[in-house]
Design a protein around this motif. Structure first.
Motif, PDB file in Angstrom:
ATOM      1  N   ALA A 120       0.779  -1.231  -0.030  1.00 53.82           N
ATOM      2  CA  ALA A 120      -0.089  -0.058  -0.077  1.00 53.82           C
ATOM      3  C   ALA A 120       0.648   1.305   0.185  1.00 53.82           C
ATOM      4  N   ALA A 121       2.101   1.098   0.506  1.00 50.20           N
ATOM      5  CA  ALA A 121       2.696   2.411   0.808  1.00 50.20           C
ATOM      6  C   ALA A 121       3.487   2.459  -0.669  1.00 50.20           C
ATOM      7  N   ALA A 122       3.816   1.689  -1.422  1.00 55.24           N
ATOM      8  CA  ALA A 122       4.386   1.976  -2.713  1.00 55.24           C
ATOM      9  C   ALA A 122       3.254   2.306  -3.889  1.00 55.24           C
ATOM     10  N   VAL A 123       2.026   1.917  -3.479  1.00 53.69           N
ATOM     11  CA  VAL A 123       0.894   2.198  -4.425  1.00 53.69           C
ATOM     12  C   VAL A 123       0.789   3.735  -3.977  1.00 53.69           C
ATOM     13  N   ALA A 124       0.795   4.326  -2.960  1.00 57.86           N
ATOM     14  CA  ALA A 124       0.554   5.637  -2.573  1.00 57.86           C
ATOM     15  C   ALA A 124       1.618   6.545  -3.202  1.00 57.86           C
ATOM     16  N   ALA A 125       2.987   5.803  -3.062  1.00 58.34           N
ATOM     17  CA  ALA A 125       4.180   6.751  -3.648  1.00 58.34           C
ATOM     18  C   ALA A 125       3.794   6.970  -5.053  1.00 58.34           C
ATOM     19  N   LEU A 126       3.485   5.802  -5.744  1.00 58.63           N
ATOM     20  CA  LEU A 126       3.514   5.765  -7.408  1.00 58.63           C
ATOM     21  C   LEU A 126       2.210   6.781  -7.641  1.00 58.63           C
ATOM     22  N   ARG A 127       1.324   6.764  -7.060  1.00 56.98           N
ATOM     23  CA  ARG A 127      -0.134   7.813  -7.085  1.00 56.98           C
ATOM     24  C   ARG A 127       0.548   9.119  -6.958  1.00 56.98           C
ATOM     25  N   ARG A 128       1.379   9.244  -5.936  1.00 53.63           N
ATOM     26  CA  ARG A 128       2.045  10.811  -6.027  1.00 53.63           C
ATOM     27  C   ARG A 128       2.869  11.224  -7.106  1.00 53.63           C
ATOM     28  N   THR A 129       3.599  10.138  -7.328  1.00 54.63           N
ATOM     29  CA  THR A 129       4.551  10.687  -8.483  1.00 54.63           C
ATOM     30  C   THR A 129       4.086  10.644  -9.878  1.00 54.63           C
ATOM     31  N   HIS A 130       2.713   9.800  -9.871  1.00 55.08           N
ATOM     32  CA  HIS A 130       2.252   9.740 -11.229  1.00 55.08           C
ATOM     33  C   HIS A 130       0.855  10.335 -11.292  1.00 55.08           C
ATOM     34  N   PRO A 131       0.575  11.536 -10.919  1.00 57.42           N
ATOM     35  CA  PRO A 131      -1.098  11.822 -10.592  1.00 57.42           C
ATOM     36  C   PRO A 131      -1.635  12.015 -11.985  1.00 57.42           C
ATOM     37  N   GLY A 132      -2.968  11.516 -11.823  1.00 61.37           N
ATOM     38  CA  GLY A 132      -3.726  11.217 -12.776  1.00 61.37           C
ATOM     39  C   GLY A 132      -3.731  10.134 -13.586  1.00 61.37           C
TER      40      GLY A 132
END
Length: 297
Positions: A130-142
């Protein structure tokens, strides 16, 4: 410490033997002949790829990190992969041809690492994912993010995709995932049927060592609830594993009953290893089916 090492050795041995032995005896000659005719695993026997990538930390442990593979031209979805290994083995470097697969389909590819049993349980592993998913969402918004896992990694992908607990800790929810792709997983209901014969007994030992008394609390099928918005699921299983077929179908039924959308696809000629190794290769039926799912075709 000695007990920790003993449990680690036991788990590693169980996982390795299980991965090697999931085909039934009558299937093995056919599978061996099919593998002989196939293109080789270009990533090599250890599954590592030479594709350029950057490792990005998500926690204090070295295993808490993800590898982001370079694809400057990618404008499509993000595909985040979770490796298998019986919850006790493996590494985020085990990507085989998935970086090339992402390149062909215009995807951004990441491979998620997580701490291993017996240092932690699948509960903490789900937190790492989940932490990795959140980081990827932050760095690839939209950008739509699809979560994919093989074997134990499929269980973790299903767990994060069904139980809101894990993504909630990161300010997200399962519906923030664009989709979940599962490759021949089991443990979706870790309290359920583990199959017959030697493989079933081996799988039972693997589950017991990984889950202990928390099997029900960490079983995605048992955690699906009406009223939760779930991402669509594409669930693959091989034909020679009784447990994987039953587990896959039961998870899909639970999601569909709860108002979600889940499809089960059998990979008729693959072994547990093949469905993972060959997924990224051009023309692989399961990989191309997943590409249509990701790209909405």
């Amino acid at each position: 410490m000695r007990e920790l090492h003993r449990r680690a050795a036991l788990l590693s041995g169980l996982a390795a033997v299980f991965v090697a032995g999931t085909a039934t005896a009558q299937d093995r000659p056919r599978l061996r002949e099919r593998r002989r005719r196939r293109a080789p695993d270009r990533a090599g026997g250890n599954g590592r790829s030479d594709a350029p990538h950057t490792s990005i930390s998500t926690g204090s442990d070295p295993k808490q990190a993800y590898d982001l593979y370079a694809n400057a031209a990618a404008t499509g979805p993000v595909l985040a992969f979770i490796h298998g290994g019986g919850w006790s083995m493996g590494d985020k470097s085990m990507v085989h041809d998935l970086p090339e697969y992402a390149q062909r389909h215009g995807l951004t590819f990441a491979s998620i690492g997580y701490r291993l049993v017996p240092q932690v349980t699948p509960r903490e592993q789900a937190q790492d994912v989940a932490a990795a998913v959140a980081a990827l969402r932050r760095t690839h918004p939209g950008r739509p993010l699809f979560l994919m896992g093989h074997s134990a990694g499929a269980h973790l992908a299903a767990l994060v995709g069904t139980d809101p607990t894990w993504l909630a800790g990161q300010g997200l929810q399962p519906s923030d995932l664009a989709g979940v792709i599962l490759l021949d997983g089991a443990g979706y209901d870790a309290t359920g049927d583990r199959g017959d014969g030697y493989s079933g007994r081996l799988l039972g030992q693997l589950y017991d060592a990984a889950f202990g008394d928390n099997a029900a609390a960490l079983s995605p099928t048992l955690l699906v609830r009406a009223g939760v918005t779930y991402p669509p699921f594409l669930i693959f299983h091989i034909s020679s594993r009784q447990d994987s077929r039953g587990q896959s179908e039961a998870l899909a039924q639970a999601l569909n009953r709860a108002g979600g959308r889940a499809e089960v696809v059998v990979a008729p000629d693959d072994s547990h290893r093949d469905i993972n190794v060959e997924f990224g290769q051009a023309g692989d039926a399961e990989g191309e089916r997943a590409a249509r799912f990701i790209l909405g075709r």
